[in-house]
Design a protein around this motif. Sequence first.
Motif, PDB file in Angstrom:
ATOM      1  N   ASN A   1      -9.130   3.779   6.587  1.00 10.08           N
ATOM      2  CA  ASN A   1      -9.935   4.421   5.550  1.00 10.08           C
ATOM      3  C   ASN A   1     -10.245   3.460   4.397  1.00 10.08           C
ATOM      4  O   ASN A   1     -11.146   3.718   3.614  1.00 10.08           O
ATOM      5  CB  ASN A   1      -9.217   5.657   5.008  1.00 10.08           C
ATOM      6  CG  ASN A   1      -9.118   6.749   6.044  1.00 10.08           C
ATOM      7  OD1 ASN A   1     -10.088   7.067   6.718  1.00 10.08           O
ATOM      8  ND2 ASN A   1      -7.929   7.313   6.197  1.00 10.08           N
ATOM      9  N   LEU A   2      -9.470   2.383   4.280  1.00 12.57           N
ATOM     10  CA  LEU A   2      -9.714   1.406   3.214  1.00 12.57           C
ATOM     11  C   LEU A   2     -10.781   0.377   3.596  1.00 12.57           C
ATOM     12  O   LEU A   2     -11.006  -0.578   2.857  1.00 12.57           O
ATOM     13  CB  LEU A   2      -8.413   0.695   2.833  1.00 12.57           C
ATOM     14  CG  LEU A   2      -7.419   1.568   2.073  1.00 12.57           C
ATOM     15  CD1 LEU A   2      -6.141   0.798   1.770  1.00 12.57           C
ATOM     16  CD2 LEU A   2      -8.029   2.089   0.780  1.00 12.57           C
TER      17      LEU A   2
ATOM     18  N   MET B   1      -4.475  11.723  -1.794  1.00  8.67           N
ATOM     19  CA  MET B   1      -4.501  10.752  -0.684  1.00  8.67           C
ATOM     20  C   MET B   1      -5.908  10.605  -0.087  1.00  8.67           C
ATOM     21  O   MET B   1      -6.070  10.206   1.044  1.00  8.67           O
ATOM     22  CB  MET B   1      -3.509  11.117   0.406  1.00  8.67           C
ATOM     23  CG  MET B   1      -2.102  11.328  -0.087  1.00  8.67           C
ATOM     24  SD  MET B   1      -1.286   9.821  -0.487  1.00  8.67           S
ATOM     25  CE  MET B   1      -0.395   9.541   0.996  1.00  8.67           C
ATOM     26  N   THR B   2      -6.926  10.892  -0.896  1.00  6.57           N
ATOM     27  CA  THR B   2      -8.307  10.757  -0.458  1.00  6.57           C
ATOM     28  C   THR B   2      -8.865   9.431  -0.950  1.00  6.57           C
ATOM     29  O   THR B   2      -8.831   9.145  -2.150  1.00  6.57           O
ATOM     30  CB  THR B   2      -9.173  11.906  -1.024  1.00  6.57           C
ATOM     31  OG1 THR B   2      -8.621  13.150  -0.602  1.00  6.57           O
ATOM     32  CG2 THR B   2     -10.615  11.790  -0.582  1.00  6.57           C
ATOM     33  N   VAL B   3      -9.378   8.626  -0.009  1.00  6.48           N
ATOM     34  CA  VAL B   3     -10.076   7.396  -0.387  1.00  6.48           C
ATOM     35  C   VAL B   3     -11.440   7.828  -0.901  1.00  6.48           C
ATOM     36  O   VAL B   3     -12.198   8.511  -0.201  1.00  6.48           O
ATOM     37  CB  VAL B   3     -10.212   6.430   0.815  1.00  6.48           C
ATOM     38  CG1 VAL B   3     -11.026   5.212   0.428  1.00  6.48           C
ATOM     39  CG2 VAL B   3      -8.840   6.017   1.326  1.00  6.48           C
ATOM     40  N   ARG B   4     -11.739   7.453  -2.144  1.00  6.35           N
ATOM     41  CA  ARG B   4     -12.966   7.897  -2.793  1.00  6.35           C
ATOM     42  C   ARG B   4     -14.151   7.041  -2.353  1.00  6.35           C
ATOM     43  O   ARG B   4     -14.550   6.107  -3.027  1.00  6.35           O
ATOM     44  CB  ARG B   4     -12.804   7.854  -4.313  1.00  6.35           C
ATOM     45  CG  ARG B   4     -11.706   8.755  -4.863  1.00  6.35           C
ATOM     46  CD  ARG B   4     -11.801  10.193  -4.403  1.00  6.35           C
ATOM     47  NE  ARG B   4     -13.088  10.798  -4.608  1.00  6.35           N
ATOM     48  CZ  ARG B   4     -13.281  11.947  -5.209  1.00  6.35           C
ATOM     49  NH1 ARG B   4     -12.265  12.640  -5.666  1.00  6.35           N
ATOM     50  NH2 ARG B   4     -14.487  12.426  -5.341  1.00  6.35           N
TER      51      ARG B   4
ATOM     52  N   LEU C   1       0.896   4.259  -2.736  1.00  6.38           N
ATOM     53  CA  LEU C   1       0.695   5.682  -2.441  1.00  6.38           C
ATOM     54  C   LEU C   1       1.827   6.521  -3.038  1.00  6.38           C
ATOM     55  O   LEU C   1       1.596   7.582  -3.610  1.00  6.38           O
ATOM     56  CB  LEU C   1       0.604   5.903  -0.932  1.00  6.38           C
ATOM     57  CG  LEU C   1      -0.621   5.312  -0.236  1.00  6.38           C
ATOM     58  CD1 LEU C   1      -0.512   5.497   1.266  1.00  6.38           C
ATOM     59  CD2 LEU C   1      -1.912   5.909  -0.772  1.00  6.38           C
TER      60      LEU C   1
ATOM     61  N   TYR D   1       0.826  -1.196   0.000  1.00  6.51           N
ATOM     62  CA  TYR D   1       0.000   0.000   0.000  1.00  6.51           C
ATOM     63  C   TYR D   1       0.868   1.257   0.000  1.00  6.51           C
ATOM     64  O   TYR D   1       0.611   2.203  -0.744  1.00  6.51           O
ATOM     65  CB  TYR D   1      -0.930  -0.031   1.221  1.00  6.51           C
ATOM     66  CG  TYR D   1      -1.879   1.128   1.322  1.00  6.51           C
ATOM     67  CD1 TYR D   1      -2.721   1.480   0.269  1.00  6.51           C
ATOM     68  CD2 TYR D   1      -1.967   1.873   2.497  1.00  6.51           C
ATOM     69  CE1 TYR D   1      -3.605   2.531   0.372  1.00  6.51           C
ATOM     70  CE2 TYR D   1      -2.853   2.924   2.609  1.00  6.51           C
ATOM     71  CZ  TYR D   1      -3.666   3.262   1.550  1.00  6.51           C
ATOM     72  OH  TYR D   1      -4.549   4.302   1.653  1.00  6.51           O
TER      73      TYR D   1
ATOM     74  N   ASP E   1      -4.361   1.258   7.221  1.00  2.23           N
ATOM     75  CA  ASP E   1      -5.193   2.421   6.929  1.00  2.23           C
ATOM     76  C   ASP E   1      -6.667   2.041   7.040  1.00  2.23           C
ATOM     77  O   ASP E   1      -7.225   1.381   6.157  1.00  2.23           O
ATOM     78  CB  ASP E   1      -4.874   2.959   5.535  1.00  2.23           C
ATOM     79  CG  ASP E   1      -5.580   4.268   5.227  1.00  2.23           C
ATOM     80  OD1 ASP E   1      -6.516   4.646   5.972  1.00  2.23           O
ATOM     81  OD2 ASP E   1      -5.195   4.914   4.240  1.00  2.23           O
TER      82      ASP E   1
ATOM     83  N   VAL F   1      -8.215   5.441  -4.546  1.00  2.00           N
ATOM     84  CA  VAL F   1      -7.573   6.511  -3.791  1.00  2.00           C
ATOM     85  C   VAL F   1      -7.025   7.493  -4.818  1.00  2.00           C
ATOM     86  O   VAL F   1      -6.363   7.094  -5.774  1.00  2.00           O
ATOM     87  CB  VAL F   1      -6.416   5.975  -2.912  1.00  2.00           C
ATOM     88  CG1 VAL F   1      -5.815   7.086  -2.070  1.00  2.00           C
ATOM     89  CG2 VAL F   1      -6.886   4.809  -2.037  1.00  2.00           C
ATOM     90  N   ASP F   2      -7.331   8.787  -4.628  1.00  2.00           N
ATOM     91  CA  ASP F   2      -6.812   9.754  -5.594  1.00  2.00           C
ATOM     92  C   ASP F   2      -5.472  10.322  -5.107  1.00  2.00           C
ATOM     93  O   ASP F   2      -5.114  10.146  -3.943  1.00  2.00           O
ATOM     94  CB  ASP F   2      -7.848  10.831  -5.922  1.00  2.00           C
ATOM     95  CG  ASP F   2      -8.128  11.798  -4.789  1.00  2.00           C
ATOM     96  OD1 ASP F   2      -7.221  12.103  -3.991  1.00  2.00           O
ATOM     97  OD2 ASP F   2      -9.280  12.276  -4.713  1.00  2.00           O
TER      98      ASP F   2
END
Length: 161
Positions: A103-104, A121-124, A47, A43, A101, A117-118
Motif C-alpha cells: 500500500n506504500l 491504518m489507512t494509507v492516504r 504504525l 515501519y 506493505d 498513513v492515518d
Amino acid sequence: MARWCLYALFFLLSCDVSMQRKKKTVQTLSRGWGDEITWVQTYEEGLSKMKESNKPLMVIHHLEECPHSQALKKVFAENKDVQRMAKSDFIMLNLMHETTDRNLAPDGYYVPRILFVDPSMTVRTDITGKYHNRKYTYEPDDVDFLAENMIKAKILLHSEL
C-alpha cells in the motif's frame, strides 16, 4: 633518525584527523532530514506509535545516492514550517528500502516518495503531490506544497476520526 620521528608524528596526526572525520559522519535515524525530529526506526514501530499517539505517520522513501532525494532532503531540513510540523504533529519515518506493505507504493516504487498513513491504518492515497506520473513525489520547489499536504493530513485526521 629525526626524519623517521617526523614521519611517525605525521602519520599519527593524519590518523587522528581521519578518526575525527569518521566521528562527525555518524548516521542518526534522521539521515539528514531533521535532527530535531524524533524518527522511528521501522515501519512497524511507526504504525505502533501512530496508534498510541493518534498522530498520522509520514513515510519518506529515499536513497542516499539519488540526487532528487538529496535535493528534497536539503529543502525539507531547511524549511522551518515543515520541520515544526514534522516534529510536533507526525510520527516520522524515512526509509532507504521498501517495506512489505504494498500500500506504500500505490503507483510504483520510486524515490523520493512521501505518503501519509492515518491512525486507522489507512494509507492516504488522496494526499498527492503535483505530478500525475509519480503522484507521491515532491521536488525541492514543491516544499510549500508538501507543507500544505501535511496540514491537509492533520485536518483530515481530526475531521474523520
